[in-house]
Design a protein around this motif. Structure first.
Motif, PDB file in Angstrom:
ATOM      1  N   GLU A 244       0.702  -1.161  -0.046  1.00 58.32           N
ATOM      2  CA  GLU A 244       0.078  -0.047   0.009  1.00 58.32           C
ATOM      3  C   GLU A 244       0.696   1.259   0.113  1.00 58.32           C
ATOM      4  O   GLU A 244       0.462   2.404  -0.438  1.00 58.32           O
ATOM      5  N   VAL A 245       2.152   1.308   0.668  1.00 53.43           N
ATOM      6  CA  VAL A 245       2.889   2.436   0.618  1.00 53.43           C
ATOM      7  C   VAL A 245       3.791   2.932  -0.286  1.00 53.43           C
ATOM      8  O   VAL A 245       4.328   4.043   0.051  1.00 53.43           O
ATOM      9  N   SER A 247       2.741   4.276  -3.090  1.00 42.98           N
ATOM     10  CA  SER A 247       2.566   5.741  -3.464  1.00 42.98           C
ATOM     11  C   SER A 247       2.870   6.676  -2.455  1.00 42.98           C
ATOM     12  O   SER A 247       3.610   7.794  -2.943  1.00 42.98           O
ATOM     13  N   GLY A 248       2.866   6.457  -1.249  1.00 40.24           N
ATOM     14  CA  GLY A 248       3.378   7.424  -0.304  1.00 40.24           C
ATOM     15  C   GLY A 248       4.807   7.607  -0.203  1.00 40.24           C
ATOM     16  O   GLY A 248       5.331   8.545   0.004  1.00 40.24           O
ATOM     17  N   GLN A 249       5.391   6.506  -0.221  1.00 38.05           N
ATOM     18  CA  GLN A 249       7.091   6.455  -0.345  1.00 38.05           C
ATOM     19  C   GLN A 249       7.396   7.401  -1.440  1.00 38.05           C
ATOM     20  O   GLN A 249       8.403   8.173  -1.519  1.00 38.05           O
ATOM     21  N   ARG A 251       5.617   9.705  -3.043  1.00 40.20           N
ATOM     22  CA  ARG A 251       5.397  11.064  -2.933  1.00 40.20           C
ATOM     23  C   ARG A 251       6.362  11.720  -1.958  1.00 40.20           C
ATOM     24  O   ARG A 251       6.522  12.930  -2.182  1.00 40.20           O
ATOM     25  N   TRP A 268       5.904   4.437 -10.711  1.00 38.85           N
ATOM     26  CA  TRP A 268       5.755   3.691  -9.605  1.00 38.85           C
ATOM     27  C   TRP A 268       4.176   2.931  -9.482  1.00 38.85           C
ATOM     28  O   TRP A 268       3.842   2.209  -8.741  1.00 38.85           O
ATOM     29  N   GLU A 269       3.245   3.562 -10.234  1.00 35.38           N
ATOM     30  CA  GLU A 269       1.810   3.216 -10.222  1.00 35.38           C
ATOM     31  C   GLU A 269       1.756   1.585 -10.765  1.00 35.38           C
ATOM     32  O   GLU A 269       0.769   1.079 -10.291  1.00 35.38           O
ATOM     33  N   THR A 274      -2.227  -1.079  -4.773  1.00 32.21           N
ATOM     34  CA  THR A 274      -3.578  -1.193  -5.427  1.00 32.21           C
ATOM     35  C   THR A 274      -3.572  -1.672  -6.977  1.00 32.21           C
ATOM     36  O   THR A 274      -4.429  -2.322  -7.204  1.00 32.21           O
TER      37      THR A 274
ATOM     38  N   HIS B   8      -4.979   7.577  -3.068  1.00 32.88           N
ATOM     39  CA  HIS B   8      -4.031   6.617  -3.302  1.00 32.88           C
ATOM     40  C   HIS B   8      -4.077   5.555  -2.050  1.00 32.88           C
ATOM     41  O   HIS B   8      -4.471   5.832  -0.935  1.00 32.88           O
ATOM     42  N   GLY B   9      -3.544   4.274  -2.226  1.00 33.63           N
ATOM     43  CA  GLY B   9      -3.558   3.322  -1.313  1.00 33.63           C
ATOM     44  C   GLY B   9      -4.914   3.211  -0.641  1.00 33.63           C
ATOM     45  O   GLY B   9      -6.031   3.045  -1.468  1.00 33.63           O
ATOM     46  N   ARG B  12      -8.375   5.062  -1.126  1.00 34.62           N
ATOM     47  CA  ARG B  12      -9.396   4.848  -2.017  1.00 34.62           C
ATOM     48  C   ARG B  12     -10.862   4.166  -1.662  1.00 34.62           C
ATOM     49  O   ARG B  12     -11.753   4.332  -2.442  1.00 34.62           O
ATOM     50  N   PHE B  70      -2.415  10.883  -0.165  1.00 29.84           N
ATOM     51  CA  PHE B  70      -1.680   9.704   0.183  1.00 29.84           C
ATOM     52  C   PHE B  70      -1.438   9.474   1.551  1.00 29.84           C
ATOM     53  O   PHE B  70      -1.599  10.460   2.377  1.00 29.84           O
ATOM     54  N   SER B  71      -1.653   8.059   1.942  1.00 33.07           N
ATOM     55  CA  SER B  71      -1.283   7.733   3.014  1.00 33.07           C
ATOM     56  C   SER B  71       0.089   8.371   3.576  1.00 33.07           C
ATOM     57  O   SER B  71       0.906   8.291   2.852  1.00 33.07           O
ATOM     58  N   VAL B  73       3.358   8.074   5.347  1.00 37.03           N
ATOM     59  CA  VAL B  73       4.216   7.079   5.427  1.00 37.03           C
ATOM     60  C   VAL B  73       4.880   7.137   6.824  1.00 37.03           C
ATOM     61  O   VAL B  73       5.667   8.016   6.919  1.00 37.03           O
TER      62      VAL B  73
END
Lengths: 730, 78
Positions: A244-245, A247-249, A251, A268-269, A274, B8-9, B12, B70-71, B73
């Motif tokens: 899950e992370v 995307s956050g990483q 970003r 990354w997508e 997801t 994201h993550g 959604r 975004f979640s 991290v």
């Protein structure tokens, strides 16, 4: 015997085939609680400094934990400790699944393995009975095949199998210890230690749940956890996994890309959690991922494990080998600039088939790619292979070559640090290792406390040894439970961040000793907070365990790890970061981020001072060891240093656990290979031998005393060939 | 005003499953990021980017903004 435990530890000498059961005193359990700390007791007591990690004298200890086998989420964990063949330092790794709980049901809190078998064997444990059996027919086979064979041979699919794959046999220095063919004690190469001992597998089956002191309180906590998961911060983890992370990483600029040259990966997508969920989890084609595409460990409500499959194409992969975690998506993906999810799933599966750590494997390949692209290695080094970032087919090919130790894969099987030392030519410039272990997919440039912990961690770069920086500000109530109430600015590496790193390191160290999942218990985003962990531990044991006691257990274990290194002469000079981390990152939101070497060294000074370690050597001081009840590690007024372990062993035996009983092993030594399912029944069937194995708590102590006396009778001379079919009796 | 959303993550889950994290949201003029998060029902720690730049909860939104959430991290692993 304390509640929650079996009270028994199995000792196996693989050289002689002799085995015995130790029943430690309650004080031993309270001091170490389980897992890593308990295993370290035996390593420090019984191993000499300078032991060859792949030699007979290395001690491999496997321990489950205090909560293991109860119904609460996050408890089925097992720690492996031994001297690491990857780093030469202490090795330590945790894994989950069902094996840890099954081992406790089978009657053991841990297994201590010594020696080297003259030929491949596996250890079969069932409800308190145990034997070594020939494993010649399993040697060389991948994990799924071995699991199937043992299930058939033991005539029970509920048998849990802990094993090494061909990589462990081939002594790949980052070989993992596997269970379920998709769970790993992955880091620090302990699968190679098991391989060096010619121990192919440990198969366990048990039927005895641990006794709990306060069932009502534990049940309340268990129900609360299960009910809370959907609304908690681990809900997304459950549905999309650690993936899950991604995307956050990305970003945050913290997704290691092109061997840590950048923290942002444009594609990354394509490798995001997801995307994995939508396209490659089992059942995705019918929208049934939540039913078929998620897996769990024993009695866990989070269900974060992935079950992925690739139905066709060059990377066709069956689902039994699980699915990639975030770290794996990063190391085989962004580290290598690869956006082909199928290739990553295949590489992950190969690691699970051959038994390898996906972090070190992917990172080592990424290192080789950079070395090739920058001309430090060439076709003459690779056996004619051209290595480029983004080449998915080559990445998968190299993964299999490493597992088999074929061609250039044999060099990469040494790990990137050793490979760089062998090749030379400045290839060390591209390393991302601390103490020789490849960095996981969290970037110290973005989360600065990682710079300190990657360097100072006794078993090398590790992301699961403390809580990362952003949590300090994000979870103030939970942080206050462990005395942390001064969150700092992003990118700070000042004294308060060092204190934060140390305190949360002590807590994570306790998690690895009580042996619980760090997704379920912890100081921040996890399902249960630290006070709830203390409540759960108290409910199981009946001991009034407090948060400060948990932190002390963690600090004790951390000092044991450091003391192990100290006696090897490994201290501050090894607490370093790779040169690459001191250079600016390129691109994305972390463009220009780097570690300042002066700031890093100052943080190390502060860390040693707060830890009460010697600032020059980095060794635990005698005063610190004494304060933690580890005075037996102090020799001649100094911390356990490079002297041999024999005199410490004597001291330890006075202060530590006592060997109370010698249990008669079922097998005298190594069983001969026998035809499956056609062997005569043993004279003393395993099942019958344990019919009285679960007395009521009130009579348990007396029964144990009586049993200890009974066990002193001479060991029978049964041969293992007679005992195999016992499992069929259940 | 209307903003374009990309969640994201695990975030959604706040939108219908078929949307896979993509959608639009109608907000009152002058709404800030905090209002948007409240309207979506976001309860966990998040990072918000407006037109690809990270913004705080007080940031005032404009019609047509592209919002990505975004979640955060955080921890040992995530």
């Amino acid at each position: 015997m304390p509640y929650g435990y079996t009270g028994k530890i199995l000792h196996v000498d693989l050289t002689t085939g002799k085995m015995h059961v130790e029943q430690p005193l309650p004080d031993f359990y309270r001091r170490y609680m389980g897992g890593s700390a308990m295993g370290m007791h035996y390593l420090l007591r019984d191993m000499r400094a300078g032991t060859d990690p792949l030699g007979a004298d290395n001690v491999l200890a496997l321990f489950n934990g205090l909560l293991t086998g109860t119904a609460i989420s996050g408890q089925s964990r097992m720690t492996a400790v031994a001297k690491s063949p990857l780093t030469g330092c202490i090795g330590d790794s945790q894994g989950g699944g069902f094996f840890p709980a099954e081992l406790k049901f089978a009657g053991f809190d841990g297994i201590v393995l010594r020696g080297q078998s003259p030929r491949p064997v596996y250890l079969w444990i069932k409800d308190g009975e145990f034997e070594l059996r020939d494993a010649s027919h399993l040697w060389g086979r991948i994990t799924g095949d071995v699991e199937d064979t043992l299930h058939a041979e033991l005539d029970d699919k509920r048998v849990e199998v802990l094993q090494i794959g061909p990589a462990g046999e081939n002594l790949v220095r980052y070989a993992a210890i596997m269970s379920m063919s998709n769970r790993a004690n992955g880091r620090t190469g302990l699968g190679a230690v098991m391989g060096s001992k010619k121990l192919k597998a440990i198969a366990v089956r048990g039927t005895h749940k641990p006794e709990v002191a306060d069932k009502a309180s534990l049940l309340e906590l268990t129900k609360w956890g299960a009910k809370t998961v959907p609304a908690s911060d681990v809900a997304g983890l459950g549905k999309y996994g650690t993936a899950e992370v991604v995307s956050g990483q990305h970003r945050a600029g913290g997704l290691p890309t092109r061997n840590f040259n950048s923290g942002s990966f444009d594609d990354w997508e394509k490798i995001d959690g997801t995307t994995l969920y939508d396209t490659r989890l089992k059942g995705a084609e019918n929208g049934q991922q939540d039913r078929f595409g998620r897996d769990t460990c024993y009695s866990c409500a989070v269900r974060c494990k992935r079950v992925s499959e690739v139905a066709e194409g060059p990377y066709k992969t069956e689902h039994r080998y699980g699915g990639p975690e975030y770290e794996t998506l990063a190391t085989f993906g962004s580290y290598c600039a690869i956006d082909d999810l199928d290739a990553i799933i295949r590489a992950n599966a190969l690691c699970n088939m051959y038994g390898m750590d996906t972090i070190s494997c992917g990172a080592t390949i990424a290192w080789a790619m950079e070395c090739f692209e920058k001309g430090r290695i060439g076709l003459e080094d690779t056996g004619g292979l051209t290595l480029r970032f983004g080449d998915a087919a080559m990445m998968v090919k190299l993964t299999e070559m490493i597992g088999k130790r074929e061609g250039f894969g044999a060099l990469l099987a040494e790990g990137s640090a050793r490979a760089a030392a062998i090749i030379g030519r400045g290839t060390d410039e591209f390393l991302i290792t601390s103490k020789g272990q490849e960095a996981p997919a969290h970037m110290p440039q973005v989360k600065r406390s990682l710079a300190l912990v990657y360097a100072a961690n006794p078993f090398g770069a590790d992301h699961q040894s403390h809580e990362h920086d952003p949590s300090y500000e994000s979870y103030p109530v939970r942080m206050a439970q462990i005395g942390l109430d001064k969150p700092q600015e992003k990118l700070a590496l000042n004294e308060e961040i060092v204190r934060y790193a140390m305190v949360t390191q002590h807590l994570y160290s306790a998690l690895d000793s009580i042996n619980v999942c760090q997704f379920v218990f912890g100081p921040a985003w996890q399902l249960y907070d630290t006070e709830q962990l203390a409540q759960a531990a108290s409910a199981v044991t009946g001991w009034p365990i407090t948060v400060p006691e948990l932190l002390e257990v963690g600090e004790r274990r951390l000092n044991m790890l450091r003391a192990f290194n100290a006696r090897e002469g490994i201290g501050r000079e090894s607490d370093t970061l790779p040169k690459k981390f001191m250079k600016p990152l390129s691109g994305g939101t972390s463009d220009g981020y780097m570690i300042d070497s002066n700031q890093f060294e100052a943080a190390l000074d502060t860390y040693y001072r707060l830890c009460e370690w010697d600032a020059v050597t980095g060794y635990p001081t005698p005063a610190k060891l004494n304060s933690l009840g580890l005075g037996w590690l102090v020799v001649n007024g100094k911390p356990a240093a490079a002297k041999g372990a024999s005199d410490r062993s004597t001291a330890a035996k006075k202060a530590g656990a006592k060997k109370q009983a010698v249990k008669k092993p079922i097998a005298k030594k190594v069983a001969a290979k026998k035809p499956a399912l056609k062997t005569p029944v043993a004279k003393k069937p395993i099942a019958k031998a344990k019919t009285a194995a679960k007395p009521k708590p009130a009579v348990r102590k007396r029964a144990a005393q009586a049993k200890a006396v009974a066990k002193r009778r001479p060991a029978a001379k049964k041969t293992a060939t007679k005992s195999k079919p016992a499992a069929r009796k259940r | 005003m209307r903003v374009e959303l990309r969640l994201h993550g695990g975030l959604r889950e706040l939108l219908p499953a078929a949307a896979r994290g993509r959608g639009e949201l109608e907000l009152v003029p002058g709404a800030a990021v905090a209002d948007l998060l409240a309207q979506l029902g976001v309860q966990r720690k998040v990072v918000v980017a407006c037109n690809d730049a990270e913004v705080p909860a007080t940031h005032a939104l404009q019609d047509g903004d592209k919002i990505a959430i975004f979640s955060a991290v955080s921890g040992g692993q995530i």
